[in-house]
Design an enzyme around this catalytic site. Sequence first.
Site, PDB file in Angstrom:
ATOM      1  N   CYS A  41      -1.664  12.997  62.185  1.00  0.00           N
ATOM      2  CA  CYS A  41      -2.693  12.659  62.991  1.00  0.00           C
ATOM      3  C   CYS A  41      -2.757  11.315  63.760  1.00  0.00           C
ATOM      4  CB  CYS A  41      -4.166  12.568  61.901  1.00  0.00           C
ATOM      5  SG  CYS A  41      -3.930  11.541  60.540  1.00  0.00           S
ATOM      6  N   THR A  97     -11.694  23.732  62.258  1.00  0.00           N
ATOM      7  CA  THR A  97     -11.990  23.912  60.956  1.00  0.00           C
ATOM      8  C   THR A  97     -13.193  22.979  60.441  1.00  0.00           C
ATOM      9  OG1 THR A  97      -9.546  24.039  60.765  1.00  0.00           O
ATOM     10  CG2 THR A  97     -10.833  24.395  58.880  1.00  0.00           C
ATOM     11  N   GLY A  98     -13.206  21.772  60.952  1.00  0.00           N
ATOM     12  CA  GLY A  98     -14.230  20.894  60.801  1.00  0.00           C
ATOM     13  C   GLY A  98     -15.734  21.200  60.785  1.00  0.00           C
ATOM     14  N   LYS A 138      -8.631  22.383  46.943  1.00  0.00           N
ATOM     15  CA  LYS A 138      -7.780  23.869  47.781  1.00  0.00           C
ATOM     16  C   LYS A 138      -6.967  22.840  48.853  1.00  0.00           C
ATOM     17  CE  LYS A 138      -7.763  26.029  51.065  1.00  0.00           C
ATOM     18  NZ  LYS A 138      -6.394  26.157  51.832  1.00  0.00           N
ATOM     19  N   GLY A 158      -8.330  18.025  58.163  1.00  0.00           N
ATOM     20  CA  GLY A 158      -7.708  19.166  58.850  1.00  0.00           C
ATOM     21  C   GLY A 158      -8.146  18.902  60.309  1.00  0.00           C
ATOM     22  N   GLU A 218      -5.038  17.710  70.950  1.00  0.00           N
ATOM     23  CA  GLU A 218      -4.223  17.087  70.039  1.00  0.00           C
ATOM     24  C   GLU A 218      -3.026  18.132  69.836  1.00  0.00           C
ATOM     25  OE1 GLU A 218      -5.417  17.721  65.714  1.00  0.00           O
ATOM     26  OE2 GLU A 218      -4.236  15.604  65.220  1.00  0.00           O
ATOM     27  N   GLU A 222     -11.832  13.844  57.857  1.00  0.00           N
ATOM     28  CA  GLU A 222     -10.813  12.998  58.537  1.00  0.00           C
ATOM     29  C   GLU A 222     -10.237  14.419  59.629  1.00  0.00           C
ATOM     30  OE1 GLU A 222     -10.177  10.239  58.583  1.00  0.00           O
ATOM     31  OE2 GLU A 222     -11.747   9.780  56.899  1.00  0.00           O
TER      32      GLU A 222
HETATM   33  P1  NAD Z   1      -6.329  23.050  59.061  1.00  0.00           P
HETATM   34  O1  NAD Z   1      -7.899  22.587  59.702  1.00  0.00           O
HETATM   35  O2  NAD Z   1      -5.940  24.414  59.773  1.00  0.00           O
HETATM   36  O3  NAD Z   1      -6.631  23.238  57.627  1.00  0.00           O
HETATM   37  C1  NAD Z   1      -6.998  22.322  56.723  1.00  0.00           C
HETATM   38  C2  NAD Z   1      -7.358  22.785  55.457  1.00  0.00           C
HETATM   39  O4  NAD Z   1      -8.602  23.403  55.477  1.00  0.00           O
HETATM   40  C3  NAD Z   1      -6.369  23.653  54.714  1.00  0.00           C
HETATM   41  O5  NAD Z   1      -6.191  23.557  53.561  1.00  0.00           O
HETATM   42  C4  NAD Z   1      -7.079  25.283  55.201  1.00  0.00           C
HETATM   43  O6  NAD Z   1      -6.765  26.180  54.110  1.00  0.00           O
HETATM   44  C5  NAD Z   1      -8.559  24.718  54.919  1.00  0.00           C
HETATM   45  N1  NAD Z   1      -9.448  25.735  55.778  1.00  0.00           N
HETATM   46  C6  NAD Z   1      -9.287  26.447  56.679  1.00  0.00           C
HETATM   47  N2  NAD Z   1     -10.341  27.016  57.151  1.00  0.00           N
HETATM   48  C7  NAD Z   1     -11.132  26.755  56.127  1.00  0.00           C
HETATM   49  C8  NAD Z   1     -12.706  27.204  56.252  1.00  0.00           C
HETATM   50  N3  NAD Z   1     -13.348  27.840  56.948  1.00  0.00           N
HETATM   51  N4  NAD Z   1     -13.306  26.480  55.146  1.00  0.00           N
HETATM   52  C9  NAD Z   1     -12.541  25.695  54.251  1.00  0.00           C
HETATM   53  N5  NAD Z   1     -11.532  25.271  54.414  1.00  0.00           N
HETATM   54  C10 NAD Z   1     -10.930  25.775  55.412  1.00  0.00           C
HETATM   55  O7  NAD Z   1      -5.574  21.812  59.519  1.00  0.00           O
HETATM   56  P2  NAD Z   1      -3.745  21.904  59.156  1.00  0.00           P
HETATM   57  O8  NAD Z   1      -3.239  22.589  60.248  1.00  0.00           O
HETATM   58  O9  NAD Z   1      -3.463  21.933  57.878  1.00  0.00           O
HETATM   59  O10 NAD Z   1      -3.584  20.097  59.282  1.00  0.00           O
HETATM   60  C11 NAD Z   1      -3.561  19.715  60.612  1.00  0.00           C
HETATM   61  C12 NAD Z   1      -4.562  19.066  61.205  1.00  0.00           C
HETATM   62  O11 NAD Z   1      -5.193  18.418  60.351  1.00  0.00           O
HETATM   63  C13 NAD Z   1      -4.468  18.292  62.502  1.00  0.00           C
HETATM   64  O12 NAD Z   1      -5.594  18.306  63.298  1.00  0.00           O
HETATM   65  C14 NAD Z   1      -4.503  16.693  62.037  1.00  0.00           C
HETATM   66  O13 NAD Z   1      -4.952  15.853  62.988  1.00  0.00           O
HETATM   67  C15 NAD Z   1      -5.407  16.806  60.781  1.00  0.00           C
HETATM   68  N6  NAD Z   1      -5.275  15.508  59.954  1.00  0.00           N
HETATM   69  C16 NAD Z   1      -6.091  14.539  60.144  1.00  0.00           C
HETATM   70  C17 NAD Z   1      -5.690  13.543  59.215  1.00  0.00           C
HETATM   71  C18 NAD Z   1      -6.812  12.405  59.014  1.00  0.00           C
HETATM   72  O14 NAD Z   1      -6.751  11.724  58.148  1.00  0.00           O
HETATM   73  N7  NAD Z   1      -7.447  12.053  60.347  1.00  0.00           N
HETATM   74  C19 NAD Z   1      -4.634  13.626  58.443  1.00  0.00           C
HETATM   75  C20 NAD Z   1      -3.725  14.747  58.287  1.00  0.00           C
HETATM   76  C21 NAD Z   1      -4.220  15.713  59.200  1.00  0.00           C
END
Ligand code: NAD
Length: 488
Positions: A295, A245-246, A188, A241, A389, A261
């Site tokens: 990130c 969301t995590g 996804k 993400g 962040e 992550e």
């Molecule tokens: P996000 O958390 O908004 O979304 C990430 C993904 O999760 C998207 O595909 C989104 O559609 C999905 N999602 C959202 N709600 C969900 C739910 N309830 N159930 C399942 N999936 C869901 O993140 P973003 O804005 O796309 O990315 C930015 C974030 O990602 C930042 O916090 C960044 O630090 C983090 N990130 C971390 C790493 C790492 O490896 N540590 C790398 C890149 C980005």
Amino acid sequence: MTTVETEAAAPLTWQPPAGGLWSGRWVDGGSAMSVYDPEDGSLVGRVADASPAEVDRAVTGVAAAVATEEWPAWQRREALDAAARLVLRRRAALTELISREGCKTVREADREVSRAAETLRLSAQQTAHLTGETLPFADTPRGAGRLGWYTREPVGVVAAITPFNDPLNLVAHKVGPALAGGNGVVLKPAEATPLTALAFAQILLDSGVPAGRLAVVPGTGSGAGRALVGHPLVDLVSFTGGHRTGDEVARAAGAKKTLMELGGNNAVLVLDDADREAAARAVVDGAFGVAGQNCLSVQRVFVDARIAARFTQDVVAMTEALRVGGKADPRTDIGPLINEREARRVEGWVRQAHDAGAEVRTGDRRQGAFYWPTVLTGVPADALVMTEEVFGPVLVIEPFDTVDDAVARVNETRYGLQAGVFTAGLEAALDIADRLRVGAVMVNDSSDFRIDAMPFGGPKRSGVGREGVRYAVEAMTEPKIVAVRRGA
Ligand code: NAD
């Protein structure tokens, strides 16, 4: 540059398959969603907005393929190696897609294509290391007369959920290891950047990955994402993400295996014996690449008070030399944020810090989704740009009097992804590395360094488990024991 001038968008030179990929073929899906270029709002493409019923079809199909279709490790290696080569052959089209639907400049997108090919190459290599070992039954009286070993078995169906900021390589970091380990994958991708993921899926199919092993369900987090995470036939959720969301993913996943992550608000320490100019250059590169949407971005710098004024001057001068502009222009250093809402959020956080007494040394200017790289000093410890962040082009510089204080400041946030230390002293660097609670410490470099083979992730709110190809393959496979009772 004072204003960003963007040219009217040309049509894509290569349009990836529309819709989504499930049940072993490309499908339109019941409803669709549009993908827009954050720079000018132009339409880039249309993809499926997968419903829970369609996600169910995708997961069920992949689970059936995993259960019934043989796919030996040597064939997996050949397919992943072929995909690594094909990624490079389709470099121009992938670069264009990453840059058009996301926020990367063409230079940044081109680098990501190389990284994704490397991630696939490393994934292919891991198929040769799916080994177990014999078990030490003779070490205990209860083991007498037994002989046994364990092998590494695929977990089954991996749900991969990815963010927008590295739309190709972060997808490769989940799909590559999952396939190498013998699993099936349902991906996804982020709402903002699904086209690159679809193009990547086409590359895998063209390289010999069996169609039944891979599904892509574009859609929203609350729709396709939630349905995927909660699906009973999903064996492992690999999520990248934000940490909020995590939490939602963890709740929906229940007792499933999960890898996460999450974010960082990474810090760099600059000691008084450091190469000041090299440190300033690395900090500026690390803070403002992909307009800070990374990130590993450098967000906080703690610099010895004796060199803080000169270091800050260097950083401000280098920041002001960066060119904010259109993504397609190869001279551009800083492109837009992923949308105007995000740019307004970042602007609001800087405003909050400023109202609480921070000084804006440069930047703090917005035009649509563009936000100029911003350097702040005198930021209160409880401002959002310090504690959270930012995920935007904002850098905070603070002086320190003692290394102990600086280490405490780095550790005082709830994140712990990576950190950097600049010093000429080996002992000081090693001592600081021992005391920082992060996943990786870069000595004489910024936090923003990664090779795709290293174990990647961090403690606290930065994640659960580690990615990095070998470590992801390990997490996506499980030991299975066979024990033989001799003479029975
Ligand atoms: P996000 O958390 O908004 O979304 C990430 C993904 O999760 C998207 O595909 C989104 O559609 C999905 N999602 C959202 N709600 C969900 C739910 N309830 N159930 C399942 N999936 C869901 O993140 P973003 O804005 O796309 O990315 C930015 C974030 O990602 C930042 O916090 C960044 O630090 C983090 N990130 C971390 C790493 C790492 O490896 N540590 C790398 C890149 C980005």
